[in-house]
Design a protein around this motif. Sequence first.
Motif, PDB file in Angstrom:
ATOM      1  N   GLY A  79      38.621  41.001  38.788  1.00 56.63           N
ATOM      2  CA  GLY A  79      39.229  40.962  40.122  1.00 56.63           C
ATOM      3  C   GLY A  79      38.825  42.073  41.055  1.00 56.63           C
ATOM      4  O   GLY A  79      39.078  42.000  42.253  1.00 56.63           O
ATOM      5  N   LYS A  80      38.192  43.137  40.527  1.00 56.47           N
ATOM      6  CA  LYS A  80      37.883  44.252  41.411  1.00 56.47           C
ATOM      7  C   LYS A  80      36.390  44.563  41.449  1.00 56.47           C
ATOM      8  O   LYS A  80      35.972  45.610  41.941  1.00 56.47           O
ATOM      9  CB  LYS A  80      38.646  45.510  40.968  1.00 56.47           C
ATOM     10  N   CYS A  81      35.592  43.696  40.878  1.00 59.66           N
ATOM     11  CA  CYS A  81      34.146  43.947  40.860  1.00 59.66           C
ATOM     12  C   CYS A  81      33.428  42.610  40.819  1.00 59.66           C
ATOM     13  O   CYS A  81      33.767  41.746  40.009  1.00 59.66           O
ATOM     14  CB  CYS A  81      33.784  44.789  39.632  1.00 59.66           C
ATOM     15  N   THR A  82      32.453  42.435  41.699  1.00 58.66           N
ATOM     16  CA  THR A  82      31.682  41.188  41.694  1.00 58.66           C
ATOM     17  C   THR A  82      30.353  41.364  40.945  1.00 58.66           C
ATOM     18  O   THR A  82      29.463  40.523  41.073  1.00 58.66           O
ATOM     19  CB  THR A  82      31.404  40.697  43.129  1.00 58.66           C
ATOM     20  N   ASN A  83      30.217  42.444  40.217  1.00 57.56           N
ATOM     21  CA  ASN A  83      28.984  42.715  39.458  1.00 57.56           C
ATOM     22  C   ASN A  83      27.760  42.709  40.364  1.00 57.56           C
ATOM     23  O   ASN A  83      26.680  42.258  39.952  1.00 57.56           O
ATOM     24  CB  ASN A  83      28.787  41.656  38.358  1.00 57.56           C
TER      25      ASN A  83
END
Lengths: 455, 229
Positions: A104-108
């Motif tokens: 939820g806090k990183c889109t890679n």
Amino acid sequence: MSSIKNERSYKAQKLLDRMGQKLTRQMVGSLTACVHCGMCTDSCHYVLANPGDPTFAPAYKADRIRKLFKNHYDWTGKVFPKWVKAGSIFTDEELHELKDIVFGKCTNCRRCTINCPMGVDLATFNRMARGLLCYVGIMPEGVEYVAKEQWEIGNQMGVLKEDYIETIEWQEEELQSEMEDPTAKIPIDKPDSNIVYVINPREIKHDPRSVLDAAKIFYVAGEDYTMPSEGWDMTNFGLFNGDDELGGAVAGRVYDKVEELRGKKLVISECGHGYRSTRCEGPNWAKKDIAFEAESSVITMLRYIKQGKIKVDKTKNPGSYTFHDSCNNARSCGLTEEPRELLSLVVEDFREMYPNRAENYCCTGGGGAMSMAEYRPSRLKSAKIKADQLAATGTKTVVTSCHNCVDGLTDLIGHYKLGMDVTQLVNLVANALVVDDIVEENKKKYAEKEEVGAQ
Amino acid sequence: MSNLLHFSEHTLQEVALVLMATVYFLRIRWFMKWPLGKERQPATGLGDTNPKKGERYSLANVAMPWAMESTRLKPLMYIQFVVFHLGVVAAIALSFIIPYGPGLLESSAFVSVIQVLTGAAFIVGVMRIIRRISNPYIRAISSPDDHFSLILLTSWFAFAFLAAPNDISGGEGIMLTYFFLTAFFLIYVPFSKISHYLYYPFTRTYLGRTFGRRGVFPIRRKPAYQMSK
Ligand code: SF4
Ligand code: SF4
């Protein structure tokens, strides 16, 4: 569910055991080398959209995974855990908290990776953490659903074979009508073709026009190509959920089909994560060296124009355009110049977005975020950065080479009321095609044939 | 020179160095035991780069502040980085010069160079301590080791600055503190984040290799397409 500290839940123990099997030297380097300098902080769109909240900082997020590594696999953490902020995980609640960070806090997107002086690649071990959580059955519902579809049905949108074939046949009819050629074909499973063309299931389900546009381009170029009846989904949820087995299986299906059809080249339609998964990561996951060439359809289209196989007229695409680099294409596969060159050949007014290429900001729908409904509000909040970037170009249309980015951008454009359109290169190239002569010739040819037949 | 000072300049340093080398050796051995992820895919990108070029670019990143947005947009941070690390080099060099080449310190110009480098690094160290405590982002990611390592280095710079003239006429306190601090530093470093430089060649090489193969490194920012009608 265990809630008593020091009594580790079954899932937490399983996750920690699995971690040791998934770590590579590259990841261990990234997990060990961070000096907590904070240089990566401002490179993340989540940080920029949430000023003052350090929990969005790449290094902070990375430390939620790093603490486990330090505690269980790095001896400094084993000897002095508190000193180096090592820590373990005990309860399923903690696993869910980790899920909210890594999904939820990183889109890679890897933007922090290219901004870290130490070369720490958070996105890679964030993906590993996603894989560990999926392994113990903890993941966003949407991720679970899509991964299941891809495992069981063979494509991530659960498109049945008959629907796929039917859609292609429908587009074939459209092609015949647009080109005035009743013999025009979108071949399926034609062996020994020059090109095997694979697509994103979104094209079948929501955007069949892209299939038609590609077919038109192949038709005008006189290409000997085929679409496969199986192994046609070049997207790969294994990239998003960190499951290398799924990644290998999905990519393997595509490779096997190309080999079965004895195709000379695999052409991958416009999709950032699909391109990265099928072209770059797939052979690693499938542990298979592929013996045929593979390229993005962007490169194929550009070559057709350069070789004079297709002619384009850029006045057919009036208006102003900017280009959004998909993170996977640009930051993980170096596909930055060809789309620009192609775009400049098919539109008159192309304006760069800043920053761009490998430094571009994520559309915020990356890393499978579009399938995680629960994080939509925070995703759209973080999309402010992209929205500002788009608005600053003053253009009417944003072009991208990624179906996922199309959805991400469309969502944020609606949310921030930017009034922009989103399109892909295949649509612009097809629209710019100079086909009047071919259509006229076909008209004449088939009218004559009809006359002969009538006599 | 007292026996204690002689001991701290020689035996103590030698033992500390051996200990450091041993722990470094163990760390590298531990690190190399992890399996190296293999890249099987054929190269992507324009074909004007390759894994080797990517590696070189990645390793040289440290000297190319324009290469990364993070250093390009924050030149002051980059300058601090350079000053801090030059201070480390000067302070380490001093610990060898005093016992093995004290003649060099007879030149006041040379002493001034060491003092400028360690003095500037001390100031940067203080700035970094303030940043680590006051910046909420940095504070949130800092471990006790981060704080301690920074304080240790900053104090060490101060004593290196004071020890540079190699003058014990006013007492041996400064020299003793500097050498005991150096020995502690050498023993502590392999266990702390200060040992990051041990991993730097690996992490940057691996990243450069992948990004070189994939046509990402060296990063392109040009040409800018601006072709309005
Ligand atoms: S820039 Fe790199 S070393 Fe610095 S905090 Fe971020 S990940 Fe860690
Ligand atoms: S990979 Fe992208 S989204 Fe994730 S922390 Fe880094 S910059 Fe932020």
